[in-house]
Scaffold this motif. Structure first.
Motif, PDB file in Angstrom:
ATOM      1  N   CYS A 175      44.472  50.826  40.931  1.00  0.00           N
ATOM      2  CA  CYS A 175      43.965  49.460  40.793  1.00  0.00           C
ATOM      3  C   CYS A 175      45.140  48.482  40.714  1.00  0.00           C
ATOM      4  CB  CYS A 175      43.121  49.383  39.516  1.00  0.00           C
ATOM      5  SG  CYS A 175      42.460  47.753  39.213  1.00  0.00           S
ATOM      6  N   HIS A 177      44.834  45.454  39.449  1.00  0.00           N
ATOM      7  CA  HIS A 177      44.659  44.521  38.334  1.00  0.00           C
ATOM      8  C   HIS A 177      45.324  45.084  37.088  1.00  0.00           C
ATOM      9  CE1 HIS A 177      42.061  42.340  40.937  1.00  0.00           C
ATOM     10  NE2 HIS A 177      41.294  43.401  41.113  1.00  0.00           N
ATOM     11  N   ARG A 178      45.406  44.236  36.097  1.00  0.00           N
ATOM     12  CA  ARG A 178      46.016  44.668  34.835  1.00  0.00           C
ATOM     13  C   ARG A 178      45.176  44.144  33.680  1.00  0.00           C
ATOM     14  NH1 ARG A 178      47.878  47.509  38.025  1.00  0.00           N
ATOM     15  NH2 ARG A 178      50.052  47.852  38.578  1.00  0.00           N
ATOM     16  N   CYS A 179      43.906  44.522  33.680  1.00  0.00           N
ATOM     17  CA  CYS A 179      43.027  44.068  32.593  1.00  0.00           C
ATOM     18  C   CYS A 179      43.638  44.560  31.287  1.00  0.00           C
ATOM     19  CB  CYS A 179      41.624  44.629  32.769  1.00  0.00           C
ATOM     20  SG  CYS A 179      40.883  44.085  34.319  1.00  0.00           S
ATOM     21  N   PHE A 181      42.565  45.407  28.461  1.00  0.00           N
ATOM     22  CA  PHE A 181      41.945  46.460  27.649  1.00  0.00           C
ATOM     23  C   PHE A 181      41.995  47.822  28.335  1.00  0.00           C
ATOM     24  CE2 PHE A 181      38.647  44.281  30.108  1.00  0.00           C
ATOM     25  CZ  PHE A 181      38.133  45.331  30.844  1.00  0.00           C
ATOM     26  N   CYS A 182      42.605  47.886  29.508  1.00  0.00           N
ATOM     27  CA  CYS A 182      42.482  49.082  30.349  1.00  0.00           C
ATOM     28  C   CYS A 182      43.847  49.720  30.617  1.00  0.00           C
ATOM     29  CB  CYS A 182      41.831  48.663  31.664  1.00  0.00           C
ATOM     30  SG  CYS A 182      41.711  49.984  32.876  1.00  0.00           S
ATOM     31  N   ILE A 184      44.030  52.290  32.972  1.00  0.00           N
ATOM     32  CA  ILE A 184      43.901  53.059  34.227  1.00  0.00           C
ATOM     33  C   ILE A 184      45.079  52.821  35.177  1.00  0.00           C
ATOM     34  CG2 ILE A 184      42.538  53.195  36.382  1.00  0.00           C
ATOM     35  CD1 ILE A 184      40.056  53.287  34.618  1.00  0.00           C
ATOM     36  N   PRO A 185      45.501  51.548  35.404  1.00  0.00           N
ATOM     37  CA  PRO A 185      46.625  51.370  36.353  1.00  0.00           C
ATOM     38  C   PRO A 185      47.896  52.093  35.898  1.00  0.00           C
ATOM     39  CG  PRO A 185      45.502  49.296  35.984  1.00  0.00           C
ATOM     40  CD  PRO A 185      44.955  50.261  34.966  1.00  0.00           C
ATOM     41  N   GLN A 219      37.980  52.118  41.620  1.00  0.00           N
ATOM     42  CA  GLN A 219      38.195  51.262  40.442  1.00  0.00           C
ATOM     43  C   GLN A 219      37.761  49.832  40.758  1.00  0.00           C
ATOM     44  OE1 GLN A 219      39.026  52.891  37.865  1.00  0.00           O
ATOM     45  NE2 GLN A 219      39.742  54.716  38.912  1.00  0.00           N
ATOM     46  N   TYR A 264      33.603  43.521  42.242  1.00  0.00           N
ATOM     47  CA  TYR A 264      33.924  42.305  41.491  1.00  0.00           C
ATOM     48  C   TYR A 264      33.412  41.091  42.235  1.00  0.00           C
ATOM     49  CZ  TYR A 264      36.369  45.287  38.401  1.00  0.00           C
ATOM     50  OH  TYR A 264      36.621  46.266  37.499  1.00  0.00           O
ATOM     51  N   ARG A 302      40.847  39.414  33.655  1.00  0.00           N
ATOM     52  CA  ARG A 302      39.862  40.007  34.560  1.00  0.00           C
ATOM     53  C   ARG A 302      39.988  39.489  35.979  1.00  0.00           C
ATOM     54  NH1 ARG A 302      37.761  44.366  34.450  1.00  0.00           N
ATOM     55  NH2 ARG A 302      35.724  43.785  35.242  1.00  0.00           N
ATOM     56  N   PRO A 303      39.775  40.367  36.968  1.00  0.00           N
ATOM     57  CA  PRO A 303      39.737  39.877  38.348  1.00  0.00           C
ATOM     58  C   PRO A 303      38.572  38.912  38.526  1.00  0.00           C
ATOM     59  CG  PRO A 303      39.147  42.222  38.224  1.00  0.00           C
ATOM     60  CD  PRO A 303      39.602  41.816  36.864  1.00  0.00           C
TER      61      PRO A 303
HETATM   62  S1  SF4 Z   1      39.302  47.472  34.113  1.00  0.00           S
HETATM   63 FE1  SF4 Z   1      39.047  48.014  36.243  1.00  0.00          FE
HETATM   64  S2  SF4 Z   1      39.847  46.232  37.347  1.00  0.00           S
HETATM   65 FE2  SF4 Z   1      40.667  46.110  35.277  1.00  0.00          FE
HETATM   66  S3  SF4 Z   1      42.642  47.167  35.349  1.00  0.00           S
HETATM   67 FE3  SF4 Z   1      41.121  48.671  34.690  1.00  0.00          FE
HETATM   68  S4  SF4 Z   1      40.514  49.685  36.582  1.00  0.00           S
HETATM   69 FE4  SF4 Z   1      41.516  47.761  37.170  1.00  0.00          FE
END
Ligand code: SF4
Length: 468
Positions: A175, A177-179, A181-182, A184-185, A219, A264, A302-303
């Motif tokens: 992904c 993005h760099r949300c 709270f996340c 994953i990236p 994602q 999104y 958020r995106p």
């Molecule tokens: S919440 Fe989704 S869009 Fe935001 S950084 Fe995590 S994977 Fe990417």
């Protein structure tokens, strides 16, 4: 001219080495082993592409042939940089066609408009550069892979953990993005889109194996292809752009339900709504809005946080009234005030979403949001989540109740005796509601049936099969 001989390319060296081995008494390749000739032209980038394709061919058990006569097909990796290179490439293609007849063209010249096709309409396939997957797809189509006693035990649709009639199709990994709270990236890296031809081939294999519903996941599904600048790939010899709309449009031609997750609310998502209204793609969008307060969305990074989501939802529903919208939200994000939480509840009332999940904010280790000021106390987070769900439960139940008296198409998940349980277009497996069908005879998982809805509850619909 034999493939690779007299031209720069890895195949020449490898083949010369193998020829020497044969002369020393090594066993000749079995006649059943498919043989591919390879001509490699162009710059070092093209050379690397050639190496990748040759590596993949060898890994799958193909033999690289040193001459046209001994090849079952020939791949020509072209250059299109200057006129002389174009000419050399066209000569090489012409020669391969004359000498062998079964030719796949890849490389820069393949991406230069219709130059190659205009000159040689009878090629097996034409791809652009950096297209190992598409080239391999074309090879498989015209020269089936040799038998492999290990991998051939795996069915073409792969090994699935889902029931036979639905399957998830992952279109990208990572992904951009760099949300806050996340994490994953940081675990999976930036977005890497799978080649569109591969995705569509997988979808086709799945449908051939009996899958009736394809669930598109990633994602960030709406960002599909951003990393490859939406480059054009190939599926069944047809060009398809690496882009969400084009992907799902092509997927819809397979005749299965196509359901989109993790989309999104970018403006270009509007393009898929007409496909939903036309019945090509399920009128279902899983859009993780996460919040409604612009300040909190900004803190979340958020995106599409600047989009007017309510206006977008209204426009979507105008274009496709039967659209089901699922979303997820976070209550009690660091810094969320009571007023901002109430703004979220107001959004819910206005948006009238069909299916919603809400999580109390949970500080995931390593997430940037943990460092934000003014964390919301645990009990307030929980309390806000409960208030949120209370509001949404009423909305979801009211939206479901509107379906009583209508007839919905249902994909059967399980059946026993005269009862069946399935899902309508509005219900994704595992996360949404179900349709309980009574007085149904002979239905089995994977069947589509029409159901007259007679009753609804908080999550599910109940009804009986039309015509039974
Ligand atoms: S919440 Fe989704 S869009 Fe935001 S950084 Fe995590 S994977 Fe990417």
């Amino acid at each position: 001219m034999p493939p690779a001989a007299g031209r720069p390319g890895p195949a020449g060296g490898a083949d010369r080495a193998r020829s020497r081995g044969k002369a020393d008494g090594a066993p000749a390749p079995s006649p059943a082993v498919p043989r591919v000739g390879f001509v490699s032209l162009g710059c070092p980038k093209a050379l690397v592409d050639s190496e990748r394709i040759l590596t993949q061919l060898r890994a799958e058990g193909y033999t690289i042939s040193p001459d046209y006569a001994g090849s079952d097909m020939v791949i020509v990796n072209t250059c299109g940089f200057i006129d002389a290179a174009v000419e050399e490439s066209l000569d090489a293609i012409g020669e391969a066609l004359a000498e062998n007849g079964k030719v796949i063209v890849t490389g820069c010249l393949g991406a230069k408009g219709s130059v190659v096709r205009d000159n040689f309409p009878n090629l097996l396939a034409v791809t652009g550069p950096h297209a190992t997957d598409e080239v391999m797809q074309a090879v498989h189509e015209h020269l089936p892979r040799p038998h492999d006693p290990f991998s051939d035990l795996v069915p073409p649709q792969g090994i699935r953990l889902t029931p036979r009639h639905y399957a998830y199709v992952k279109i990208s990994e990572g992904c951009n993005h760099r949300c806050t709270f996340c994490i994953i990236p940081s675990m999976r890296g930036d977005l890497v889109s799978r080649p569109v031809g591969d995705v569509l081939q997988e979808a086709e294999n799945l449908v051939r194996a009996g899958v009736k519903e394809l669930l598109v996941i990633s994602q960030d599904t709406s960002a599909y292809g951003v990393d490859v600048k939406y480059r054009t790939g190939f599926w069944g010899g047809r060009p398809v752009r690496t882009r969400m709309t084009e992907l799902v449009q092509a997927m819809s031609s397979l005749g299965a339900w196509v359901r989109l997750h993790y989309v999104y609310p970018y403006p270009h998502v509007d393009e898929v709504i007409p496909l939903m209204a036309e019945g090509k793609v399920l009128p279902y969008l899983d859009v993780p809005f996460q919040h409604a307060s612009p300040r909190i969305l900004k803190l979340m990074k958020r995106p599409a946080s600047a989009e007017n989501n309510l206006a977008r939802i209204r426009a979507w529903r105008e274009a496709c009234p039967e659209l089901t919208i699922r979303s997820t939200f976070i209550a009690g994000f660091p810094g969320e005030t009571e007023a901002e939480f109430e703004q979220l509840l107001e959004f819910l009332e206005e948006a009238q979403l069909d299916r919603v999940g809400c999580f109390a904010y949970s500080p995931v280790e390593g997430a940037a949001a943990n460092a934000l000021p003014d964390p919301v106390p645990d009990e307030v987070r929980e309390e806000r989540q409960a208030r949120f769900m209370e509001v949404q439960a009423r909305i979801s139940a009211a939206r479901l109740a509107r379906k009583v008296g209508t007839t919905v198409r249902v994909l059967v998940d399980s059946a026993e005796g005269t009862r069946a349980i399935g899902r309508s277009a509005a219900d994704a497996p595992e996360i949404d509601g179900r349709v309980h069908v009574s007085r149904v005879r002979g239905a089995k998982p994977g069947d589509f049936i029409d159901v007259k809805v007679t009753r609804s509850d908080e999550h599910d619909l109940h009804g009986s099969r039309v015509g039974d």
